[in-house]
Enzyme design. Structure first.
Site, PDB file in Angstrom:
ATOM      1  N   ASP A  28      -9.873  -0.829  -2.295  1.00 27.05           N
ATOM      2  CA  ASP A  28     -10.766  -0.867  -1.133  1.00 27.05           C
ATOM      3  C   ASP A  28     -10.823   0.472  -0.419  1.00 27.05           C
ATOM      4  O   ASP A  28     -11.058   0.529   0.791  1.00 27.05           O
ATOM      5  CB  ASP A  28     -10.302  -1.967  -0.173  1.00 27.05           C
ATOM      6  CG  ASP A  28      -8.872  -1.752   0.288  1.00 27.05           C
ATOM      7  OD1 ASP A  28      -8.041  -1.314  -0.529  1.00 27.05           O
ATOM      8  OD2 ASP A  28      -8.568  -2.002   1.471  1.00 27.05           O
ATOM      9  N   LYS A 141      -8.645  -8.198   4.122  1.00 30.03           N
ATOM     10  CA  LYS A 141      -7.536  -7.313   4.488  1.00 30.03           C
ATOM     11  C   LYS A 141      -7.862  -6.553   5.769  1.00 30.03           C
ATOM     12  O   LYS A 141      -9.015  -6.177   5.982  1.00 30.03           O
ATOM     13  CB  LYS A 141      -7.269  -6.334   3.349  1.00 30.03           C
ATOM     14  CG  LYS A 141      -6.422  -5.130   3.777  1.00 30.03           C
ATOM     15  CD  LYS A 141      -6.336  -4.069   2.723  1.00 30.03           C
ATOM     16  CE  LYS A 141      -6.408  -2.710   3.379  1.00 30.03           C
ATOM     17  NZ  LYS A 141      -6.117  -1.607   2.453  1.00 30.03           N
ATOM     18  N   GLU A 183      -1.652  -6.867   7.372  1.00 29.15           N
ATOM     19  CA  GLU A 183      -1.001  -5.635   6.933  1.00 29.15           C
ATOM     20  C   GLU A 183      -0.569  -4.752   8.109  1.00 29.15           C
ATOM     21  O   GLU A 183      -1.370  -3.961   8.622  1.00 29.15           O
ATOM     22  CB  GLU A 183      -1.949  -4.840   6.010  1.00 29.15           C
ATOM     23  CG  GLU A 183      -1.342  -3.540   5.510  1.00 29.15           C
ATOM     24  CD  GLU A 183      -2.216  -2.795   4.495  1.00 29.15           C
ATOM     25  OE1 GLU A 183      -3.297  -3.283   4.156  1.00 29.15           O
ATOM     26  OE2 GLU A 183      -1.794  -1.732   4.040  1.00 29.15           O
ATOM     27  N   GLU A 185       1.305  -1.772   8.521  1.00 31.20           N
ATOM     28  CA  GLU A 185       1.978  -0.707   7.756  1.00 31.20           C
ATOM     29  C   GLU A 185       2.795   0.181   8.691  1.00 31.20           C
ATOM     30  O   GLU A 185       2.302   0.642   9.713  1.00 31.20           O
ATOM     31  CB  GLU A 185       0.948   0.156   7.007  1.00 31.20           C
ATOM     32  CG  GLU A 185       1.623   1.353   6.309  1.00 31.20           C
ATOM     33  CD  GLU A 185       0.755   2.078   5.283  1.00 31.20           C
ATOM     34  OE1 GLU A 185      -0.427   1.720   5.121  1.00 31.20           O
ATOM     35  OE2 GLU A 185       1.287   3.007   4.643  1.00 31.20           O
ATOM     36  N   LYS A 225       1.296  -8.270   4.100  1.00 33.15           N
ATOM     37  CA  LYS A 225       1.342  -7.046   3.284  1.00 33.15           C
ATOM     38  C   LYS A 225       2.105  -5.974   4.053  1.00 33.15           C
ATOM     39  O   LYS A 225       1.511  -5.202   4.815  1.00 33.15           O
ATOM     40  CB  LYS A 225      -0.084  -6.595   2.957  1.00 33.15           C
ATOM     41  CG  LYS A 225      -0.163  -5.272   2.202  1.00 33.15           C
ATOM     42  CD  LYS A 225      -1.519  -5.092   1.559  1.00 33.15           C
ATOM     43  CE  LYS A 225      -1.700  -3.723   0.971  1.00 33.15           C
ATOM     44  NZ  LYS A 225      -2.851  -3.616   0.072  1.00 33.15           N
ATOM     45  N   SER A 296       0.557  -5.520  -3.744  1.00 30.88           N
ATOM     46  CA  SER A 296      -0.860  -5.297  -3.461  1.00 30.88           C
ATOM     47  C   SER A 296      -1.029  -3.785  -3.400  1.00 30.88           C
ATOM     48  O   SER A 296      -1.268  -3.205  -2.352  1.00 30.88           O
ATOM     49  CB  SER A 296      -1.248  -5.947  -2.132  1.00 30.88           C
ATOM     50  OG  SER A 296      -2.579  -5.624  -1.795  1.00 30.88           O
ATOM     51  N   TYR A 355      -6.606   5.654   4.943  1.00 34.87           N
ATOM     52  CA  TYR A 355      -7.065   4.892   3.781  1.00 34.87           C
ATOM     53  C   TYR A 355      -8.542   4.670   3.836  1.00 34.87           C
ATOM     54  O   TYR A 355      -9.068   4.222   4.805  1.00 34.87           O
ATOM     55  CB  TYR A 355      -6.312   3.553   3.734  1.00 34.87           C
ATOM     56  CG  TYR A 355      -6.228   2.996   2.335  1.00 34.87           C
ATOM     57  CD1 TYR A 355      -5.363   3.584   1.418  1.00 34.87           C
ATOM     58  CD2 TYR A 355      -7.028   1.955   1.930  1.00 34.87           C
ATOM     59  CE1 TYR A 355      -5.282   3.105   0.134  1.00 34.87           C
ATOM     60  CE2 TYR A 355      -6.942   1.475   0.637  1.00 34.87           C
ATOM     61  CZ  TYR A 355      -6.068   2.050  -0.254  1.00 34.87           C
ATOM     62  OH  TYR A 355      -5.991   1.567  -1.536  1.00 34.87           O
TER      63      TYR A 355
HETATM   64  P1  13P Z   1      -1.300   1.848  -1.283  1.00 36.15           P
HETATM   65  O1  13P Z   1      -0.582   0.944  -2.221  1.00 36.15           O
HETATM   66  O2  13P Z   1      -1.901   3.055  -1.917  1.00 36.15           O
HETATM   67  O3  13P Z   1      -0.484   2.166  -0.050  1.00 36.15           O
HETATM   68  O4  13P Z   1      -2.576   1.068  -0.750  1.00 36.15           O
HETATM   69  C1  13P Z   1      -2.487  -0.259  -0.479  1.00 36.15           C
HETATM   70  C2  13P Z   1      -3.417  -0.596   0.612  1.00 36.15           C
HETATM   71  O5  13P Z   1      -4.238  -1.456   0.467  1.00 36.15           O
HETATM   72  C3  13P Z   1      -3.272   0.136   1.881  1.00 36.15           C
HETATM   73  O6  13P Z   1      -4.028  -0.467   2.885  1.00 36.15           O
END
Ligand code: 13P
Length: 355
Positions: A28, A141, A183, A185, A225, A296, A355
């Site tokens: 994505d 997501k 997610e 992160e 995630k 993922s 991203y």
């Molecule tokens: P990466 O595995 O490259 O971190 O990407 C996963 C993702 O969807 C990040 O939002």
């Protein structure tokens, strides 16, 4: 609208995505990000080239043996393969569920530290999600980002705002029948030790589930995630893979409700091989909750594949993708033998990654 309309479907979709031995392919990347990837192999960032690359991924025979779902960027969800068939149908033929990135990116968070962000895209999300559902998507997501710094990040404000945004998103897309991948992160940027990551991550994930409770999110119809619990990229103490695996499992056991069916890690800049090794070790540890621990991955599934494809070599690209997909499938069952599949050890970490 009420969730009861969709609850059994949400539960079934989440369970299918979390099938033991299968994981999610994150494809994505925004147009800007895929442009950087294509640029690294000297391929121009045109719609035709994006279609060619992703079309190559989605016609890899047997990919559905290892991959349960693919997260798409909006362009791809509504795109046809060069042969005229929709990308969604290509995935369906492989037994892969189509998903969609629904957040609209990060913006500075007013009142917080200058590097802190909020994730945008809530306005009109229920309606947008309904359109994506009509187009064949069954999950979504939303990526919220937090960072650890020596001067106190993540702030309380950032933790609360990002947890709340994730929960509002989750409830909104569930209203339209999409399973939310939640997610939060924690970036690898920084020089903090793994213990600090664990402490922050526990706090963040707990806050996410408090916010989910307040928003009435059906946990059985969600996936989490997270990033793995690793030290900052610039930390001189490098814990061994077993420590990363056990700290990650401990963090999740302390913060993720048992009713969440699956936890699918992002790779976050880990090398392809490290992402497989850590996941494999986690799946050899006896755990308190029975959530499936899978993957993922974006970069850790596509890095070698993109290079092997090089703009035109479909067979080589598909072979490299299948190798990493199989390796991570094995890792998600604790059966991966490091080095048994071709992979790259190249660190994929980029400071301040978007991203
Ligand atoms: P990466 O595995 O490259 O971190 O990407 C996963 C993702 O969807 C990040 O939002």
């Amino acid at each position: 609208m009420s969730l009861s309309l969709h609850s059994s479907e949400l539960i079934a979709t989440a369970k299918a995505l979390a099938t033991p031995g299968k994981g999610i392919l994150a494809v994505d990347e925004s147009t800007k990000t895929i442009g950087k990837r294509l640029g690294s192999i000297n391929v121009e960032n045109t719609e035709a080239n994006r279609k060619a690359y992703r079309g190559m991924l989605f016609t890899s025979a047997g990919l559905g043996d290892y991959i349960s779902g693919a997260i798409l960027y909006e362009e791809t969800l509504f795109q046809n393969h060069a042969d005229g068939e929709s990308m969604v149908d290509k995935l369906k033929k492989l037994g892969i569920i189509a998903g969609i990135k629904v957040d609209m990116g990060l913006r500075p968070l007013p009142g917080a530290h200058p590097i802190e962000t909020l994730c945008t895209g809530l306005d009109g999300l229920v309606e947008r999600a309904a359109d994506y559902y009509a187009q064949g998507a069954r999950f979504a997501k939303w990526r919220a980002v937090l960072q650890i710094t020596a001067d106190g990040c993540p702030s309380e404000l950032s933790i609360r705002e990002n947890a709340w945004g994730l929960a509002r998103y989750a409830r909104s897309v569930q209203e339209s029948g999409l399973v939310p991948i939640i997610e939060p992160e924690i970036l690898m940027d920084g020089s903090h030790p793994i213990e600090q990551t664990a402490h922050v991550q526990e706090r963040v994930i707990k806050e996410v589930y408090i916010a989910c409770q307040r928003n009435g999110v059906l946990l059985e119809g969600t996936l989490l995630k997270p990033s793995m619990t690793v030290q900052g990229a610039d930390c001189s103490a490098k814990p061994d893979p077993k420590t990363v695996a056990s700290m990650t499992v401990r963090t999740l056991e302390r913060s993720v409700p048992a009713s969440v069916p699956g936890i699918v890690f992002l790779s976050g800049g880990l090398s392809e091989e490290a992402a497989s090794i850590y996941l494999n070790l986690m799946n050899t540890i006896e755990r308190k909750a029975s959530w499936n621990l899978g993957f993922s991955y974006g970069r850790a599934l596509q890095h070698s594949c993109l290079k092997a494809w090089g703009g035109s070599d479909t067979a080589a690209g598909q072979k490299a993708l299948m190798a990493r997909a199989q390796a991570n499938s094995e890792a998600s069952m604790g059966r991966y033998v490091p080095g048994s599949q071709p992979s790259s050890d190249e660190q994929l970490f980029v400071a301040g990654y978007t991203y």
